[in-house]
Design a protein around this motif. Sequence first.
Motif, short mmCIF file in Angstrom:
data_model
loop_
_atom_site.label_atom_id
_atom_site.label_comp_id
_atom_site.label_asym_id
_atom_site.label_seq_id
_atom_site.Cartn_x
_atom_site.Cartn_y
_atom_site.Cartn_z
N ASN A 132 0.88 8.88 0.61
CA ASN A 132 -0.03 9.82 -0.04
C ASN A 132 -1.09 10.29 0.93
O ASN A 132 -1.43 9.60 1.89
N SER A 133 -1.63 11.47 0.65
CA SER A 133 -2.76 11.97 1.44
C SER A 133 -4.01 11.17 1.08
O SER A 133 -4.07 10.53 0.02
N GLN A 134 -4.99 11.23 1.94
CA GLN A 134 -6.24 10.51 1.67
C GLN A 134 -6.91 11.05 0.41
O GLN A 134 -7.53 10.29 -0.35
N GLN A 135 -6.76 12.35 0.17
CA GLN A 135 -7.37 12.92 -1.04
C GLN A 135 -6.73 12.35 -2.29
O GLN A 135 -7.43 11.98 -3.24
N ASN A 181 -3.76 0.70 -4.63
CA ASN A 181 -4.10 2.12 -4.54
C ASN A 181 -2.91 2.99 -4.16
O ASN A 181 -2.85 3.56 -3.07
N ARG A 182 -1.99 3.14 -5.09
CA ARG A 182 -0.76 3.91 -4.85
C ARG A 182 -0.13 4.26 -6.18
O ARG A 182 -0.59 3.82 -7.24
N LEU A 214 -5.26 9.48 -2.60
CA LEU A 214 -5.64 8.07 -2.74
C LEU A 214 -7.07 7.93 -3.26
O LEU A 214 -7.37 7.01 -4.02
N THR A 215 -7.93 8.85 -2.87
CA THR A 215 -9.31 8.84 -3.37
C THR A 215 -9.32 9.12 -4.87
O THR A 215 -10.05 8.47 -5.64
N GLN A 255 0.84 -1.19 0.00
CA GLN A 255 0.00 0.00 0.00
C GLN A 255 0.89 1.25 0.00
O GLN A 255 2.11 1.16 0.15
#
Length: 413
Positions: A281-284, A357-358, A286-287, A243
């Motif tokens: 990464n920031s959550q944004q 997701n990266r 990753l979204t 991840q």
Amino acid sequence: MKFIDLFAGAGGLSEGFTRAGFSAIAHVESDKAACFTLKTRQAYHWLKNNDSLNVYKYYLINKITRYELYQTIPEKEYNSVIHASISKNTLNNIFSKIDNLLNSEKLDVIIGGPPCQAYSLIGRARKNVLYDDRNELYIYYAAFLKRYKPKYFVFENVVGLLSAKDINGILYFDKMKKLFAQLGYEVSYKILSAYDYGVLQNRKRVIVIGKYGLKSIISFPDKKEHYLNIKVWDLFSDLPNIQAGEGSVKTQIKTKKDNCFLQDIGIKDDLPITWHQARPNSQQDLTIYHHVVDLWNKSKTRLKYADLPSILQTHKSKKSFNDRFKIVAGDLPFSHTIMAHLSKDGHYYIHPDIKQNRSITPREAARIQSFPDNYYFESTTERPSRSSVFKQIGNAVPVLFAESIATHLLRYF
């Protein structure tokens, strides 16, 4: 057949020539981290040729330090990497070091391509690019041709070289050809795609080959047949799933399965795999990554920034760089071009597996560039710098591409 590599970077071009059977006398490079990478690669080749690869393995798993690794190889191998910017003030010193390494032997080939902002289509948009001193580095390249008179030279650069003009509107490439001709070199040039030579990447470059003496037409390597049904995912599929923020630089990473394709093209062997480490990464971010990959999986459509939900749009400009978030599509036969911008962020190189997701790791980027897994990328200190490594990988010449050019050049010797 002896060569020197100018503006060597991390050594992709040099590695290709070495694999084809040429012998490196010297590498000249201004970036300190890249110089350490070159020294470590010289250590690898010397240890391999002397049946001592276990020492290199100890380094990859942190049993010995970089200093201890370098202590195991002859001083000539270590000194073959010359850390210097090539300029009027440094030429004589560089010449002196190369002369000592050659020890009165004849040089056969000079390879390398100087960096130049004005050649790049993107670089031309930058302020004062026409006044950048790097635009004239080809003059110093020619100075090496004048001094050593190798039989051939190989000059690699971006496609924009063919249309770049100086402050007076004169094509740089015309100036280069004129200068090379004055030194006795007949040149041939062609735009080649790395994809046509076994690299799973849509990377086009101008290759200029010069021959000293009699005028003759120099051909370029024929395109290679591609492995049947091989896709970009085959470069990644055996690496451990990680991840964002996970992975490691130097540990004994176990791959999930054998990958005959990677073994056949010289990427995978029995040595430990390094630099399979994903940036956090920031959550944004990753979204957004999830949106990008999901859209590709469902419709084979690349997401445009302007089409993101408004809550995820933080950049004012929605027209320029509308493709700033981009998947490295695993189901395509080649990736888009790996560039040094990877050192800043990974938004343009999102991993194709939605579960991970990266963005891609340095090792995955290196595989796209066809570097073997045993190629270790260094930093200025022994403390690893992912940004420095991404920059080196992005600026490099793909190894398989370089090997095809070198193997083809052998026929002229």
